[in-house]
Design a protein around this motif. Sequence first.
Motif, PDB file in Angstrom:
ATOM      1  N   LEU A 169       0.835  -1.199   0.000  1.00 39.04           N
ATOM      2  CA  LEU A 169       0.000   0.000   0.000  1.00 39.04           C
ATOM      3  C   LEU A 169       0.869   1.247   0.000  1.00 39.04           C
ATOM      4  O   LEU A 169       1.985   1.241   0.529  1.00 39.04           O
ATOM      5  N   PRO A 170       0.372   2.344  -0.580  1.00 33.20           N
ATOM      6  CA  PRO A 170       1.105   3.603  -0.528  1.00 33.20           C
ATOM      7  C   PRO A 170       1.367   4.017   0.922  1.00 33.20           C
ATOM      8  O   PRO A 170       0.579   3.664   1.818  1.00 33.20           O
ATOM      9  N   PRO A 171       2.448   4.742   1.189  1.00 29.10           N
ATOM     10  CA  PRO A 171       2.770   5.142   2.557  1.00 29.10           C
ATOM     11  C   PRO A 171       1.605   5.868   3.235  1.00 29.10           C
ATOM     12  O   PRO A 171       1.001   6.769   2.653  1.00 29.10           O
ATOM     13  N   GLY A 172       1.297   5.444   4.439  1.00 35.33           N
ATOM     14  CA  GLY A 172       0.274   6.122   5.230  1.00 35.33           C
ATOM     15  C   GLY A 172      -1.142   5.608   5.053  1.00 35.33           C
ATOM     16  O   GLY A 172      -2.009   5.882   5.890  1.00 35.33           O
ATOM     17  N   LEU A 173      -1.414   4.827   3.970  1.00 35.43           N
ATOM     18  CA  LEU A 173      -2.789   4.407   3.730  1.00 35.43           C
ATOM     19  C   LEU A 173      -3.247   3.379   4.765  1.00 35.43           C
ATOM     20  O   LEU A 173      -4.361   3.471   5.299  1.00 35.43           O
ATOM     21  N   SER A 174      -2.405   2.399   5.070  1.00 35.80           N
ATOM     22  CA  SER A 174      -2.794   1.387   6.047  1.00 35.80           C
ATOM     23  C   SER A 174      -3.122   2.030   7.389  1.00 35.80           C
ATOM     24  O   SER A 174      -4.162   1.738   7.995  1.00 35.80           O
ATOM     25  N   GLU A 175      -2.269   2.937   7.833  1.00 33.53           N
ATOM     26  CA  GLU A 175      -2.502   3.607   9.121  1.00 33.53           C
ATOM     27  C   GLU A 175      -3.776   4.441   9.090  1.00 33.53           C
ATOM     28  O   GLU A 175      -4.532   4.476  10.072  1.00 33.53           O
ATOM     29  N   ALA A 224      -6.964  -6.346   3.534  1.00 35.64           N
ATOM     30  CA  ALA A 224      -6.280  -7.456   4.189  1.00 35.64           C
ATOM     31  C   ALA A 224      -4.902  -7.030   4.683  1.00 35.64           C
ATOM     32  O   ALA A 224      -4.461  -7.455   5.757  1.00 35.64           O
ATOM     33  N   ALA A 225      -4.234  -6.181   3.921  1.00 40.35           N
ATOM     34  CA  ALA A 225      -2.892  -5.746   4.290  1.00 40.35           C
ATOM     35  C   ALA A 225      -2.879  -4.922   5.576  1.00 40.35           C
ATOM     36  O   ALA A 225      -1.840  -4.823   6.243  1.00 40.35           O
ATOM     37  N   THR A 226      -4.014  -4.358   5.956  1.00 37.44           N
ATOM     38  CA  THR A 226      -4.082  -3.559   7.184  1.00 37.44           C
ATOM     39  C   THR A 226      -4.234  -4.423   8.429  1.00 37.44           C
ATOM     40  O   THR A 226      -4.054  -3.925   9.551  1.00 37.44           O
ATOM     41  N   GLY A 227      -4.613  -5.681   8.263  1.00 34.57           N
ATOM     42  CA  GLY A 227      -4.882  -6.553   9.399  1.00 34.57           C
ATOM     43  C   GLY A 227      -6.291  -6.435   9.944  1.00 34.57           C
ATOM     44  O   GLY A 227      -6.673  -7.184  10.853  1.00 34.57           O
ATOM     45  N   LEU A 228      -7.094  -5.530   9.401  1.00 34.91           N
ATOM     46  CA  LEU A 228      -8.435  -5.308   9.929  1.00 34.91           C
ATOM     47  C   LEU A 228      -9.377  -6.470   9.657  1.00 34.91           C
ATOM     48  O   LEU A 228     -10.418  -6.593  10.313  1.00 34.91           O
TER      49      LEU A 228
END
Length: 325
Positions: free
Chosen positions: A87-93, A116-120
Amino acid sequence: MHNAPGLVAILAYNGLCTFEFGIAVEIFGLARPEFDFPWYEHRIVAVEPGPLRAMGGIQVLADGGMELLEQARTIVIPGWRSRNEPLPPGLSEALVRAHERGARLLSICSGVFALAATGLLDGRGATTHWQYTEELAERFPAILVDPDVLYVDSGQIITSAGSAAGIDACLHLVSRDFGTHITNSVARRLVMSPQRTGGQAQFIPAPVSRTPRNDLSRVMQWARERLHEPLEVRDLANQALMSERTFLRRFNQATGVSPKAWLQHERLARARELLESGSEHTETIALRCGYRSVESFRVAFRSVVGLPPSAYRERFGRGEKVVAE
């Protein structure tokens, strides 16, 4: 009176999936002058620096960057350009923060890989296009992947199967916010049939049934006119002049669901309309929709809709008084 549903932030990225993006804009961003209550606000959110080029050579101008996600009540991820790209920087957070403050997240098709990449999605049910469900399950084993449905509603997070199933998932969210009557009005403007349930199969191996479509349509219309009766599958099979076994097979081939599941959907859709538009007792509605007891109706309604009938009427009804039930 409907409450304002708030801001829908639709993510935009380089390589944007135009069909999925169009679905979100059409449902949440189109003006609805036919309604006399607040509709969704919407903003296009760039998740990386531009220029953002969508599939088909279209350039997308966003309304702002990821700071807009802080204001969103709903965030839509319309596909994703690559299932393997970070993911682009900052998007997951930003997505995690939005979820923590109560925002709803909705992914369409491959957009689930970004979620899925966020763990949510860990420990939650989810789906995606049938071609990618095995990959999703292998790469993210903590996700409870359901390969056989159009969408999965796990509360704050909704994930949909391939492209067009995103329409069903978005309409499902509209139904949660406004009820069945308004959702069906939106579906009519889209020139499509009323919203399909999430449990319907997303991939039908034999989409062209040997049974002429108008034969099944005739039987289905016959059943809709008799939902107050305790219809069984054998009644539909008799009406179609088939054996029960043949009818079951052909109905499933043509619709992707069993006759029993379809009947349940039709009964509950009728019940929603009655709860929204009238003041009849729950017992009366249960009988009109073919349930033999109000208890079985309440259990079925709550398991599918997520609310008991009384709470659904309170939220989506048109204000008619109901004598204590």
